[in-house]
Enzyme design. Structure first.
Site, PDB file in Angstrom:
ATOM      1  N   ASP A  10       0.842  -1.200   0.000  1.00 39.37           N
ATOM      2  CA  ASP A  10       0.000   0.000   0.000  1.00 39.37           C
ATOM      3  C   ASP A  10       0.877   1.251   0.000  1.00 39.37           C
ATOM      4  O   ASP A  10       0.868   2.032   0.947  1.00 39.37           O
ATOM      5  CB  ASP A  10      -0.964   0.007   1.194  1.00 39.37           C
ATOM      6  CG  ASP A  10      -0.265  -0.061   2.546  1.00 39.37           C
ATOM      7  OD1 ASP A  10       0.912  -0.494   2.587  1.00 39.37           O
ATOM      8  OD2 ASP A  10      -0.883   0.323   3.564  1.00 39.37           O
ATOM      9  N   ASP A  15       6.746   1.325   1.864  1.00 36.70           N
ATOM     10  CA  ASP A  15       6.469   0.378   0.784  1.00 36.70           C
ATOM     11  C   ASP A  15       7.307   0.730  -0.442  1.00 36.70           C
ATOM     12  O   ASP A  15       7.842  -0.151  -1.117  1.00 36.70           O
ATOM     13  CB  ASP A  15       4.995   0.418   0.381  1.00 36.70           C
ATOM     14  CG  ASP A  15       4.054   0.133   1.516  1.00 36.70           C
ATOM     15  OD1 ASP A  15       3.551  -1.002   1.617  1.00 36.70           O
ATOM     16  OD2 ASP A  15       3.789   1.061   2.304  1.00 36.70           O
ATOM     17  N   ASN A  39      -2.362   2.688   3.769  1.00 37.66           N
ATOM     18  CA  ASN A  39      -1.721   3.958   4.138  1.00 37.66           C
ATOM     19  C   ASN A  39      -2.480   5.135   3.569  1.00 37.66           C
ATOM     20  O   ASN A  39      -2.635   6.171   4.231  1.00 37.66           O
ATOM     21  CB  ASN A  39      -0.273   3.977   3.648  1.00 37.66           C
ATOM     22  CG  ASN A  39       0.630   3.074   4.458  1.00 37.66           C
ATOM     23  OD1 ASN A  39       0.456   2.935   5.668  1.00 37.66           O
ATOM     24  ND2 ASN A  39       1.617   2.475   3.805  1.00 37.66           N
ATOM     25  N   THR A 124       2.882  -6.062   2.739  1.00 37.98           N
ATOM     26  CA  THR A 124       3.322  -4.954   3.590  1.00 37.98           C
ATOM     27  C   THR A 124       2.216  -3.945   3.858  1.00 37.98           C
ATOM     28  O   THR A 124       2.486  -2.818   4.284  1.00 37.98           O
ATOM     29  CB  THR A 124       4.540  -4.242   2.959  1.00 37.98           C
ATOM     30  OG1 THR A 124       4.183  -3.735   1.661  1.00 37.98           O
ATOM     31  CG2 THR A 124       5.723  -5.190   2.838  1.00 37.98           C
ATOM     32  N   PHE A 165      -0.740  -0.852  12.795  1.00 34.33           N
ATOM     33  CA  PHE A 165      -1.672  -0.300  11.810  1.00 34.33           C
ATOM     34  C   PHE A 165      -2.186  -1.329  10.811  1.00 34.33           C
ATOM     35  O   PHE A 165      -3.394  -1.430  10.572  1.00 34.33           O
ATOM     36  CB  PHE A 165      -1.005   0.871  11.064  1.00 34.33           C
ATOM     37  CG  PHE A 165      -1.854   1.428   9.954  1.00 34.33           C
ATOM     38  CD1 PHE A 165      -2.885   2.316  10.229  1.00 34.33           C
ATOM     39  CD2 PHE A 165      -1.639   1.053   8.633  1.00 34.33           C
ATOM     40  CE1 PHE A 165      -3.686   2.825   9.202  1.00 34.33           C
ATOM     41  CE2 PHE A 165      -2.423   1.554   7.605  1.00 34.33           C
ATOM     42  CZ  PHE A 165      -3.451   2.444   7.891  1.00 34.33           C
ATOM     43  N   ASN A 166      -1.320  -2.093  10.169  1.00 31.89           N
ATOM     44  CA  ASN A 166      -1.768  -2.999   9.109  1.00 31.89           C
ATOM     45  C   ASN A 166      -2.772  -4.023   9.615  1.00 31.89           C
ATOM     46  O   ASN A 166      -3.691  -4.411   8.884  1.00 31.89           O
ATOM     47  CB  ASN A 166      -0.575  -3.715   8.470  1.00 31.89           C
ATOM     48  CG  ASN A 166       0.231  -2.817   7.567  1.00 31.89           C
ATOM     49  OD1 ASN A 166      -0.249  -1.784   7.089  1.00 31.89           O
ATOM     50  ND2 ASN A 166       1.485  -3.189   7.319  1.00 31.89           N
ATOM     51  N   HIS A 237       9.733   0.286   8.073  1.00 33.80           N
ATOM     52  CA  HIS A 237       9.069  -0.964   8.441  1.00 33.80           C
ATOM     53  C   HIS A 237       9.054  -2.006   7.320  1.00 33.80           C
ATOM     54  O   HIS A 237       9.505  -3.138   7.484  1.00 33.80           O
ATOM     55  CB  HIS A 237       7.625  -0.683   8.859  1.00 33.80           C
ATOM     56  CG  HIS A 237       7.467   0.322   9.948  1.00 33.80           C
ATOM     57  ND1 HIS A 237       7.732   0.039  11.267  1.00 33.80           N
ATOM     58  CD2 HIS A 237       7.062   1.615   9.915  1.00 33.80           C
ATOM     59  CE1 HIS A 237       7.489   1.109  12.014  1.00 33.80           C
ATOM     60  NE2 HIS A 237       7.085   2.084  11.209  1.00 33.80           N
ATOM     61  N   ASP A 238       8.513  -1.610   6.159  1.00 30.01           N
ATOM     62  CA  ASP A 238       8.275  -2.576   5.093  1.00 30.01           C
ATOM     63  C   ASP A 238       9.561  -3.085   4.453  1.00 30.01           C
ATOM     64  O   ASP A 238       9.602  -4.201   3.917  1.00 30.01           O
ATOM     65  CB  ASP A 238       7.368  -1.959   4.025  1.00 30.01           C
ATOM     66  CG  ASP A 238       5.997  -1.610   4.573  1.00 30.01           C
ATOM     67  OD1 ASP A 238       5.630  -2.163   5.634  1.00 30.01           O
ATOM     68  OD2 ASP A 238       5.307  -0.778   3.967  1.00 30.01           O
TER      69      ASP A 238
END
Length: 311
Positions: A10, A15, A39, A124, A165-166, A237-238
């Site tokens: 996303d 990402d 996102n 992700t 969040f995800n 993060h991703d």
């Protein structure tokens, strides 16, 4: 050995950096990108993926749009983190090529069906599209060579005190995905918050040439720069989820049983992680070789030369 990746994402600041890593590492082959609302809206995540595809010169990689909204909940975004359109202040040229006419669910199923055991699935963003694909064809859990997500945590959250969040955005989808019978590698917040873009890391990024100044640094510092001195570093993060596939030796990981809370008043979206379970359904990275990670990312990103300029 080359790992072939189908990336459900996303984009999204991190990402985009994860896509860049997959393009720059010769040990990885990006065979497709599917998008999901998360996102930012699905329209924006898909547009961002298409623009990144052409900017990075990977026009042959198909991009397909997936789920716009969670399975049962109202959509929520993280535009306050990623910017209204998802890539912060970055403005890329409009894409000349369109997304695939096929829905991402079909692309995921057919890509994995065509070569069972050969394609690694990495997600992700929220897991809505993955859940829909499993509903339509449960055998993708057998066909994927592996399944890695960026999501969850075994301590605290970021969308709420309990939830990352995800997973928070669509916990019902996440619960279905964790129950699908495959082993989920859960690269969660406890791991990814070790991969922070400090001023020293940013300075090193600027040595990458055009890709560093035009893409990597703007993406890797957008939120940090708007959060003030209280925020010590923006996490990528991703990138960690893609890096795990290529360089698992950079991570210390533990088997665990992961269940997703869908009903709690204060804990909806929480990943309940039991490291002592005798029925593990996940691998959970817990510790990162931070220096080795940044060496690896720097080397991979440095191999990429933008094919289109932006202003």
């Amino acid at each position: 050995m080359t790992h072939r990746i189908l990336l459900d994402c996303d984009p999204g600041l991190d990402d985009a950096l994860a896509i860049l890593l997959a393009v720059g590492d010769p040990a990885l082959e990006l065979v497709g990108i599917t998008t999901v609302g998360g996102n930012v809206s699905l329209a924006n995540t898909t547009r961002n993926a298409l623009q990144l595809r052409e900017y990075l010169g990977i026009d042959e990689v198909p991009v397909a749009a997936g789920a716009a909204e969670p399975l049962v909940r109202a959509p929520e975004t993280a535009a306050h983190v990623h910017g209204a359109e998802g890539l912060g202040d970055l403005v890329l040229p409009a894409a000349r090529l369109a997304a695939s006419e096929a829905h991402a669910v079909e692309v995921i199923i057919e890509t994995l069906r065509a070569e069972p055991g050969a394609i690694h699935l990495v997600a992700t963003g929220p897991l809505t599209t993955i859940a829909l694909a499993l509903r339509k064809e449960p055998r993708i859990a057998e066909w994927a060579a592996s399944f890695t997500i960026m999501g969850g945590s075994f301590t605290r959250g970021n969308a709420s005190p309990a939830a990352e969040f995800n997973i928070y955005v669509d916990p019902e989808a996440a619960a279905e995905v964790f129950a699908a019978g495959w082993t989920v590698t859960m690269v969660g917040l406890d791991l990814t918050l070790q991969a922070l873009v400090t001023p020293e890391v940013e300075a090193r990024m600027l040595t990458l040439g055009p890709i560093g100044g035009e893409l990597v640094v703007p993406l890797a510092t957008y939120y940090r720069n708007r959060s003030g001195d209280a925020f010590q570093g923006q996490a990528v993060h991703d990138v960690c989820a893609v890096a795990y596939l290529a360089r698992p030796e950079l991570f210390v990981s533990r088997p665990a049983r992961v269940e997703v809370e869908t009903r709690g008043e204060f804990t909806s979206g929480m990943t309940v992680v039991d490291f002592s379970s005798d029925r593990p359904n996940a691998i959970v990275p817990v510790e990162l070789d931070v220096e080795g990670f940044w060496d690896y990312a720097h080397e991979a990103w440095g191999r990429v030369a933008p094919t289109r300029r932006h202003g």
